[in-house]
Every structure is written in C-alpha cells, then in structure tokens.
Design an enzyme around this catalytic site. Sequence first.
Site, PDB file in Angstrom:
ATOM      1  N   SER A  58      96.732   6.079 -37.487  1.00  0.00           N
ATOM      2  CA  SER A  58      96.550   6.295 -36.045  1.00  0.00           C
ATOM      3  C   SER A  58      97.859   6.788 -35.438  1.00  0.00           C
ATOM      4  O   SER A  58      98.750   7.258 -36.170  1.00  0.00           O
ATOM      5  CB  SER A  58      96.075   4.991 -35.390  1.00  0.00           C
ATOM      6  OG  SER A  58      95.657   5.234 -34.068  1.00  0.00           O
ATOM      7  N   ASN A  59      98.014   6.691 -34.144  1.00  0.00           N
ATOM      8  CA  ASN A  59      99.244   7.152 -33.484  1.00  0.00           C
ATOM      9  C   ASN A  59      99.537   6.255 -32.286  1.00  0.00           C
ATOM     10  O   ASN A  59      98.796   5.329 -31.998  1.00  0.00           O
ATOM     11  CB  ASN A  59      99.106   8.624 -33.080  1.00  0.00           C
ATOM     12  CG  ASN A  59      97.931   8.835 -32.166  1.00  0.00           C
ATOM     13  OD1 ASN A  59      97.924   8.343 -31.036  1.00  0.00           O
ATOM     14  ND2 ASN A  59      96.915   9.532 -32.648  1.00  0.00           N
ATOM     15  N   ARG A  60     100.622   6.568 -31.590  1.00  0.00           N
ATOM     16  CA  ARG A  60     101.115   5.658 -30.550  1.00  0.00           C
ATOM     17  C   ARG A  60     100.465   5.844 -29.185  1.00  0.00           C
ATOM     18  O   ARG A  60     100.903   5.259 -28.204  1.00  0.00           O
ATOM     19  CB  ARG A  60     102.622   5.855 -30.378  1.00  0.00           C
ATOM     20  CG  ARG A  60     103.419   5.460 -31.577  1.00  0.00           C
ATOM     21  CD  ARG A  60     104.904   5.561 -31.257  1.00  0.00           C
ATOM     22  NE  ARG A  60     105.714   5.496 -32.448  1.00  0.00           N
ATOM     23  CZ  ARG A  60     105.996   4.371 -33.101  1.00  0.00           C
ATOM     24  NH1 ARG A  60     105.546   3.226 -32.662  1.00  0.00           N
ATOM     25  NH2 ARG A  60     106.745   4.401 -34.184  1.00  0.00           N
ATOM     26  N   SER A  61      99.442   6.659 -29.069  1.00  0.00           N
ATOM     27  CA  SER A  61      98.833   6.887 -27.756  1.00  0.00           C
ATOM     28  C   SER A  61      98.257   5.573 -27.189  1.00  0.00           C
ATOM     29  O   SER A  61      97.565   4.832 -27.891  1.00  0.00           O
ATOM     30  CB  SER A  61      97.702   7.919 -27.893  1.00  0.00           C
ATOM     31  OG  SER A  61      96.938   7.933 -26.718  1.00  0.00           O
TER      32      SER A  61
ATOM     33  N   ALA B  75      94.973  11.723 -28.155  1.00  0.00           N
ATOM     34  CA  ALA B  75      95.839  12.123 -29.264  1.00  0.00           C
ATOM     35  C   ALA B  75      94.979  12.036 -30.523  1.00  0.00           C
ATOM     36  O   ALA B  75      94.834  10.961 -31.111  1.00  0.00           O
ATOM     37  CB  ALA B  75      97.040  11.204 -29.343  1.00  0.00           C
TER      38      ALA B  75
END
Length: 414
Positions: free
Chosen positions: A214-217, A281
Amino acid sequence: MDPDRPTALLRGKRFVLGVTGSIAAFKAVGLLRTLKSHGASVSVVMTNSATKFVTPLTFEVLSGEPVTTDLFQAHEEMKHLTVPDGAHAVIVAPATANVLAKAAVGLADDVLSTMLLTTRCPLIVAPAMDGGMWEHPTVVEHVRTLRSRGVVVLDPEVGPLASGQIAQGRLAAESRIIDAVQNALALQADWLGQRVLVSAGPTQEAIDPVRFISNRSSGKMGYAIAEAARDRGAKVVLVTGPTALTPPSGVEVVPVVSAHEMADALSRHFDWATVVIMAAAVADFRPKDRADHKLKKSGRTAFSLELETAPDILSMLSARRTTQILVGFAAETERLIAHATAKLTAKGLDMIVGNDVTKEGAGFGSDDNAAVILTRSGGQKEFAVMPKRRLADAILTEVLGVGSVGQPSSIATE
Ligand code: CTP
C-alpha cells in the site's frame, strides 16, 4: 467590501449573528446594520458576557427581532436552540477564544455554543481577543480544527488592543466580514446540478490473506473534496480505499480495497458523473499471484515478489469519456511541474493538482497541503500551504473555471 460586488447576494438572506463577550461587541451593532441595509434579516444570539458590553435591547431594536441570550429561556421555545431551517449563514462576530474552543470541541453550555452544534449552513467566525491569545497553541489548534471542518475563520487584525498592547487580536474590518459572508453564499450553490465522482485514499494489493502493498495516503484530501463539493450543492459519490476517516454524511460512499475494485467502482459511476476527481493514490503494481494461505518464512533467507501492473484508472476513464471533466493528482518528490505536466498530457486530463509530498507541513497524512494547479489550456496557479478543506474549495473553484463543466469536453472530440 469590494465596491463593485453586487450586494444582491445579501438581499433576502437570513442570518444568525452570534455576539460574544469581547470589547469589540459594539462593532457587531454596525455589522448588523450593514447586513440589514442590504436587505438581509438577522436574528441575534448573545452570550451572557456579551450582554455586559452591549444590551440585548440595542440588537433587538435594530434587528426588529427578539434576541436570544439565555439557554433556559431558549428551552421554553425549543426552536431557539437550533439554527433556523432557512438560515443562509451563521456569523459569530466578535468571537472570543472561549467560543472558538467550545465550537472546536463541541461544548454546548450556552445558547450560542448549543446552536453552533446544529449549524449546517456556512459558519463565518471573526475572532477578537487580547494580545498574545491569538498565538497561543490552544487557540491555534482550535482555529485549525474549525478551518479543517470548513468553518471560515477570519484572521484578526494587528493594531492597538483594549489592553493597550499592539498585537494581532482586533476584530476583522466589517468589510472583510461582509466579503467572507458573500463568498460563503456564492460558494454555497455553485456546484448545484453537478455530479461529482471522487476517489480517495490508498489501495491495498494483497500478497496473502494478511499482507498487502500500500502507500502513505490518508485519504484526507479526497474526503475534503467530497465534502466541499457536497457543501456547494453537488451530488457526490466517494470511492474510497481503506482509511481511518469517518465517512462524510450526505455523500454516497463506496468502499474498495484494491486498484481493480477501485477501477470497477469508478467505471460503474462514470457515465453518471459530470466531473471526476482522482485524489486516490492508486497502486501502480500489484503482486502477480495472491497466496491463498499466509506465506511462511520457514527455510527462506530471501524472498522476492513478482509484480504486475495495476490498471491505470485515469487513463482508462479518459479513453471512454464523453462530457466528463477529468481532474488528476500528481504527488511528487522532485521536478513537480515537469512530472505533473507530463501526467496531465499523458492521461488526457483537464486539470492536474500537483503537490510536493516532501514539503514540510503538507502532503500525506497532514491536515494541510500546498499545490500547483495546471490546466490543459496551459494555466498554472500556485497555492501555499493551507488546510486541505480550503485547498479543496480552491480546486473546485478552479474546476469551474475550466469552463465547459457538464458540456461535451473538447478533448473527447480531438
Ligand atoms: N492513477 C490512476 N491509476 C493508477 C495510478 C494513478 O488513476 N494506477 C491516478 C491517480 O489517482 C492520480 C494520477 O493518476 O490522480 C497520477 O497518479 P501518480 O501515482 O502520481 O502517477 P502515476 O501515473 O502512477 O505515475 P508515477 O507513479 O510514475 O509517478
């Protein structure tokens, strides 16, 4: 007040004016008269301390309406506890540090703070306080909280205060308050009739039943856009990846997990939409195979994961668009303008909101953001760090400026 601005915006409008216990309370009398002179009707609610500075009778005579001052008096006629249905805006001027705190945390121990909890129309707050208070971290925090919820909090002005100090604490000039009210009214319905599809948050691409990429959004920017569009009269569908945020009311929320699910949900709503704003994101890659059972580390000293591309949702939507305005985001860590411009063109967008996620106090997870907005026609506008909700409003205003919202997009015929 902008002298050329039509005061027609105020005519026939109904306001609630909250007055709190500051020496500047007398200036609320002038504000009331100005609002009335433009044809608005105003009902005044005073805190107990405000009545020490100006008598309720003054406001009663000038407004031509009873003034509410007491929670228990208001209890007798319950309707005075809530903002009247037809109110177009609530204005609190002057607002003390005390009322800012109550509004920020939701305290309801007097008639004004109780009423603020029922405010669903625009709320404009003009603080006034003695030297040093405005800069106090608690006040700063409360102002930030209120602004992040879409409350318009005007900065007080610098000048001599009642204590004799020269500091930032004077009530904003009446013209600034009137301008803010007009702005709020103008925004209130400018997205009426639009159907907005917003994506927000990260996607999660499963590796096995317990792990994902995943990502930091945080989703905050997309949620702020959804809320701002709703408040400005649009119908909104929010397709959101997993976030810790509370789903906004009055918006259809479609929760998804992976890029594929997000692509499906957006595709389903695409024909309905007049504007699509992709703040999510989305993963660019996902694991090629998803293990059905938890992967075990036993015996392994290294592990590699084969990835395949995830759908580029914006490009996919762009290819099948008819009349929709398409807005993308570009979260970058370097060469912001160059990368954002390249994405604007490559994905066939009308507008792209570029932000440098390495900038202090902005970007992923933060309540604030700074951005540069680029348009297909070569427009470029920079927005300094501000609460995401305010940036959301600025983005929506720029989208309307793209022209042809709801008209066949020229891109579709190119
Ligand atoms: N986007 C999308 N589908 C993807 C990836 C991104 O629709 N699979 C959208 C994002 O929601 C955003 C825009 O495309 O509005 C730009 O996203 P970004 O991740 O910055 O761009 P990428 O195309 O992924 O390019 P890169 O990763 O090389 O920066």
